[in-house]
Design an enzyme around this catalytic site. Structure first.
Site, mmCIF file in Angstrom:
data_model
loop_
_atom_site.group_PDB
_atom_site.id
_atom_site.type_symbol
_atom_site.label_atom_id
_atom_site.label_comp_id
_atom_site.label_asym_id
_atom_site.label_seq_id
_atom_site.Cartn_x
_atom_site.Cartn_y
_atom_site.Cartn_z
ATOM 1 N N GLU A 3 8.111 10.307 9.871
ATOM 2 C CA GLU A 3 6.802 11.085 9.726
ATOM 3 C C GLU A 3 6.068 9.931 9.571
ATOM 4 O O GLU A 3 4.547 9.981 10.464
ATOM 5 C CB GLU A 3 6.828 12.039 8.641
ATOM 6 C CG GLU A 3 6.216 13.124 8.879
ATOM 7 C CD GLU A 3 5.978 13.658 10.198
ATOM 8 O OE1 GLU A 3 6.851 14.488 10.661
ATOM 9 O OE2 GLU A 3 4.704 13.026 10.917
ATOM 10 N N LYS A 10 6.379 2.273 12.842
ATOM 11 C CA LYS A 10 6.431 2.701 13.873
ATOM 12 C C LYS A 10 7.361 1.764 15.072
ATOM 13 O O LYS A 10 7.411 1.867 15.733
ATOM 14 C CB LYS A 10 4.935 3.202 14.767
ATOM 15 C CG LYS A 10 3.972 2.456 14.201
ATOM 16 C CD LYS A 10 3.834 2.890 12.701
ATOM 17 C CE LYS A 10 2.503 1.519 12.704
ATOM 18 N NZ LYS A 10 1.394 1.738 11.192
ATOM 19 N N THR A 70 0.862 -0.986 0.124
ATOM 20 C CA THR A 70 -0.415 -0.425 0.215
ATOM 21 C C THR A 70 0.506 0.936 -0.170
ATOM 22 O O THR A 70 1.301 1.589 -0.650
ATOM 23 C CB THR A 70 -1.373 -0.236 1.612
ATOM 24 O OG1 THR A 70 -1.919 -1.097 1.556
ATOM 25 C CG2 THR A 70 -1.615 0.703 1.362
ATOM 26 N N ASP A 77 -0.916 -0.954 18.342
ATOM 27 C CA ASP A 77 -0.296 -0.251 17.824
ATOM 28 C C ASP A 77 -0.286 1.531 17.473
ATOM 29 O O ASP A 77 0.776 2.259 17.207
ATOM 30 C CB ASP A 77 -1.339 -0.249 16.306
ATOM 31 C CG ASP A 77 -1.503 0.992 15.049
ATOM 32 O OD1 ASP A 77 -0.259 0.948 14.125
ATOM 33 O OD2 ASP A 77 -1.592 2.144 14.739
ATOM 34 N N ILE A 92 -0.526 12.797 9.199
ATOM 35 C CA ILE A 92 -0.474 14.513 9.837
ATOM 36 C C ILE A 92 1.059 14.317 9.897
ATOM 37 O O ILE A 92 1.463 13.597 10.798
ATOM 38 C CB ILE A 92 -1.200 14.045 11.317
ATOM 39 C CG1 ILE A 92 -2.451 13.761 10.334
ATOM 40 C CG2 ILE A 92 -1.177 15.691 11.986
ATOM 41 C CD1 ILE A 92 -3.370 13.754 12.216
ATOM 42 N N VAL A 131 3.576 7.438 12.965
ATOM 43 C CA VAL A 131 3.045 8.519 13.456
ATOM 44 C C VAL A 131 1.687 8.786 12.691
ATOM 45 O O VAL A 131 2.384 10.285 11.981
ATOM 46 C CB VAL A 131 3.422 9.357 14.634
ATOM 47 C CG1 VAL A 131 2.325 9.620 16.084
ATOM 48 C CG2 VAL A 131 4.507 8.369 15.167
ATOM 49 N N LYS A 184 2.821 4.108 17.903
ATOM 50 C CA LYS A 184 3.347 5.807 18.482
ATOM 51 C C LYS A 184 3.332 6.794 19.433
ATOM 52 O O LYS A 184 4.172 7.078 19.223
ATOM 53 C CB LYS A 184 1.674 5.944 17.449
ATOM 54 C CG LYS A 184 1.366 5.069 16.760
ATOM 55 C CD LYS A 184 0.281 4.642 15.507
ATOM 56 C CE LYS A 184 -0.343 4.324 14.147
ATOM 57 N NZ LYS A 184 -1.664 4.479 13.817
HETATM 58 N N1 LIG Z 1 -0.900 1.326 4.756
HETATM 59 C C1 LIG Z 1 -0.816 2.123 5.602
HETATM 60 O O1 LIG Z 1 -2.118 3.006 5.840
HETATM 61 C C2 LIG Z 1 0.022 2.356 6.904
HETATM 62 C C3 LIG Z 1 -0.220 3.374 7.362
HETATM 63 C C4 LIG Z 1 0.782 4.025 8.498
HETATM 64 C C5 LIG Z 1 2.358 3.262 7.855
HETATM 65 N N2 LIG Z 1 2.287 2.037 7.436
HETATM 66 C C6 LIG Z 1 3.438 1.283 8.056
HETATM 67 O O2 LIG Z 1 4.988 1.048 6.542
HETATM 68 C C7 LIG Z 1 5.087 -0.301 6.610
HETATM 69 C C8 LIG Z 1 4.321 -0.477 5.012
HETATM 70 O O3 LIG Z 1 2.887 -0.908 5.041
HETATM 71 P P1 LIG Z 1 1.838 -0.984 3.913
HETATM 72 O O4 LIG Z 1 0.021 -0.858 4.449
HETATM 73 O O5 LIG Z 1 2.103 -1.115 2.517
HETATM 74 O O6 LIG Z 1 2.657 -2.991 3.992
HETATM 75 P P2 LIG Z 1 1.664 -3.918 3.091
HETATM 76 O O7 LIG Z 1 0.420 -2.974 1.618
HETATM 77 O O8 LIG Z 1 1.516 -5.737 3.696
HETATM 78 O O9 LIG Z 1 3.174 -3.980 1.824
HETATM 79 C C9 LIG Z 1 4.398 -4.678 2.355
HETATM 80 C C10 LIG Z 1 5.738 -4.612 1.588
HETATM 81 O O10 LIG Z 1 6.204 -5.666 1.543
HETATM 82 C C11 LIG Z 1 6.705 -6.764 0.938
HETATM 83 N N3 LIG Z 1 7.628 -7.430 1.579
HETATM 84 C C12 LIG Z 1 7.076 -8.082 2.766
HETATM 85 N N4 LIG Z 1 8.074 -9.253 3.106
HETATM 86 C C13 LIG Z 1 9.456 -8.807 2.643
HETATM 87 C C14 LIG Z 1 10.536 -9.177 2.386
HETATM 88 N N5 LIG Z 1 11.237 -10.384 3.530
HETATM 89 N N6 LIG Z 1 11.428 -8.567 1.329
HETATM 90 C C15 LIG Z 1 10.963 -7.820 0.434
HETATM 91 N N7 LIG Z 1 9.511 -7.468 0.530
HETATM 92 C C16 LIG Z 1 8.381 -8.126 2.018
HETATM 93 C C17 LIG Z 1 5.823 -7.030 0.406
HETATM 94 O O11 LIG Z 1 5.871 -7.612 -0.417
HETATM 95 P P3 LIG Z 1 4.268 -8.607 -1.585
HETATM 96 O O12 LIG Z 1 3.281 -6.969 -2.004
HETATM 97 O O13 LIG Z 1 5.508 -8.748 -2.851
HETATM 98 O O14 LIG Z 1 3.997 -9.516 -0.922
HETATM 99 C C18 LIG Z 1 4.656 -6.020 0.399
HETATM 100 O O15 LIG Z 1 5.313 -4.887 -0.924
HETATM 101 C C19 LIG Z 1 4.657 -0.718 8.276
HETATM 102 O O16 LIG Z 1 5.166 -0.618 8.185
HETATM 103 C C20 LIG Z 1 2.953 -0.608 8.504
HETATM 104 O O17 LIG Z 1 3.514 -0.072 9.677
HETATM 105 C C21 LIG Z 1 1.234 1.863 6.902
#
Ligand SMILES: NC(=O)c1ccc[n+]([C@@H]2O[C@H](COP(=O)([O-])OP(=O)(O)OC[C@H]3O[C@@H](n4cnc5c(N)ncnc54)[C@H](OP(=O)(O)O)[C@@H]3O)[C@@H](O)[C@H]2O)c1
Length: 422
Positions: free
Chosen positions: A136, A112, A19, A208, A143, A139, A212
């Site tokens: 940034e 986080k 995402t 979570d 924002i 958390v 934060k």
């Molecule tokens: N989503 C949100 O709204 C949001 C908000 C704030 C913070 N975050 C933080 O942002 C980070 C990413 O979140 P996300 O929602 O984008 O997660 P996500 O959609 O689950 O994406 C995770 C990505 O990491 C890849 N991945 C998993 N294991 C891996 C490995 N061993 N080596 C290389 N790549 C690997 C996955 O690959 P595949 O795509 O090939 O499966 C996927 O592309 C997290 O720390 C989350 O806490 C997310």
């Protein structure tokens, strides 16, 4: 050299194309010119990686190198910065971040959990290597609350930081209020709609929010981040009745992360609380987040926005990339790691505040009076009581969480006790 000069570009590798990662690629492709002007140079994506190379991600990745191994990205000498968007606080992700910093690169992350558990050590390592870690997006998503605390409010002495920091919980509590449905039903629908994870533990059990708050408390109070010192309770035990009673009393129930100075201690807790319906926190509904800082001399500062999702989160990641491309590096928790203080933390029992208590009783006026009397005998002043549908609800005067829990324990085997944040 101009801003589009490739030799002068800020070279990044992006690890994680889910995402947030895809959101970052989209911004850097679609707003390339604008971002380059703001960064003073081109941001060049050199390499990318994710778990599955063959997945169609809806963005064109053909001009970037695909890296098979996280370590190869962390040690790639061409890169100025590794952008970690995988998630998880241990294992290969932690190793990659340590290696990238160890080899003098900057790191941007939205992680986080990683920062709450290892941020202090990583901050020390980054300072040794003169690199930066920017987080940034970790958390409150879109924002810019870390910038607010660390830079915008740098002149202030922070008294409290409090916030609704998890959109999933806020969505569930808002839906429970509007629909009158119970927690399980609303959670199930939120999962079906994709608003809650299949495993909702991190969100609904408050972990979570705790990650934060750990970071906000470190920034606000110049304290060593200490996740283990934080008491955390989620929202599973909140019922539709509690939400209705709160409404009747002029409050909303929100999962709050709060850290505030009280005497010698910094009190902190993640727990569902009552907040006045017409306050900023009370009006922040659905998936929105809100962060309230009280500090001197600014007094109050409020930020509201979307705390998660592709656009808001990627927006903060790219803002960090721009900062680093301009060589704007800040101490990771506002002051050098060595200057972070080991503070005396307090928990739920130490918060002095009014409390909401709900008891299940036989329907009778005596039950209502009896509970009031027993609470007062135990030293808990009662502001008001109400009785409805087999429950007595009491609102206390300001008292410590420990005292209110001890008093309630002697009156009833089971009761719901919630702090009121005025
Ligand atoms: N989503 C949100 O709204 C949001 C908000 C704030 C913070 N975050 C933080 O942002 C980070 C990413 O979140 P996300 O929602 O984008 O997660 P996500 O959609 O689950 O994406 C995770 C990505 O990491 C890849 N991945 C998993 N294991 C891996 C490995 N061993 N080596 C290389 N790549 C690997 C996955 O690959 P595949 O795509 O090939 O499966 C996927 O592309 C997290 O720390 C989350 O806490 C997310």
């Amino acid at each position: 050299m101009g801003i589009s000069d490739k030799a002068n570009s800020f070279k990044i590798g992006i690890a994680g194309l889910g995402t947030v990662g895809v959101g970052v690629v989209k911004i850097l492709q679609e707003n390339a010119e604008l971002v380059a002007k703001r960064a003073g140079r081109t941001i060049e994506i050199v390499s990318v990686t994710a778990a599955n190379k063959d997945k169609d991600r809806g963005v064109d990745l053909s001009s970037y190198e695909w890296v098979e191994n996280l370590n190869d990205m962390a040690t790639d000498e061409r890169l100025d910065c590794v952008v970690e968007l995988i998630g998880g606080s241990e294992g290969p992700v932690l190793e990659m971040v340590e290696t990238a910093i160890g080899s003098g690169k900057d790191v941007v992350t939205a992680n986080k959990a990683l920062m709450a558990h290892h941020g202090y050590r990583l901050a020390g390592l980054a300072e040794e290597k003169d690199s930066a870690i920017a987080y940034e997006a970790g958390v409150a998503g879109g924002i810019p609350v870390i910038k607010t605390l660390r830079e915008g409010l740098a002149a202030n002495k922070v008294e409290s930081v409090s916030g609704i920091l998890n959109g999933t919980c806020n969505y569930i509590l808002s839906d429970m209020r509007v629909s009158g449905r119970n927690f399980d039903e609303v959670l199930k629908e939120a999962q079906e709609k994709g608003y809650a994870e299949a495993d909702p533990t991190f969100d609904v059990d408050g972990i979570d929010t705790a990650h934060k708050l750990t970071l906000l408390a470190a920034l606000g109070f110049g304290a060593k981040p200490d996740f283990d010192a934080l008491e955390t309770q989620g929202i599973r035990y909140i019922t539709a009745e509690d939400i209705n009673f709160a409404d009747e009393l002029g409050y909303r129930i929100k999962l709050l992360g709060t850290a505030k100075v009280q005497g010698e201690k910094i009190m902190q807790a993640v727990e569902p609380c009552l907040v006045p319906t017409n306050s900023t926190l009370g009006r922040t509904s659905d998936v929105y987040n809100a962060v309230l800082v009280q500090a001197q001399p600014v007094w109050k500062n409020v930020s509201v926005g979307l705390g998660a999702g592709e656009g808001p989160t990627a927006s903060s990641v790219v803002a960090d990339i721009i900062d680093l491309a301009r060589d704007h590096k800040h101490p990771i928790f506002g002051v050098p790691a060595n200057d972070l203080e080991s503070v005396k933390w307090g928990g739920s029992d130490d918060f002095v505040a009014p409390y909401y208590m709900r008891f299940e009783v036989e329907k009778s006026a005596e039950a209502q009076e009896g509970i009031k009397e027993k609470l007062e005998q135990a030293g808990v002043g009662v502001e008001k009581t109400l009785m409805k549908d087999g429950f007595v609800v009491a609102m206390s005067k300001a008292v410590s969480g420990g005292d209110v829990r001890a008093a309630v324990k002697d009156i009833a085997e089971e009761a719901v006790i919630l702090r009121i944040e005025e």
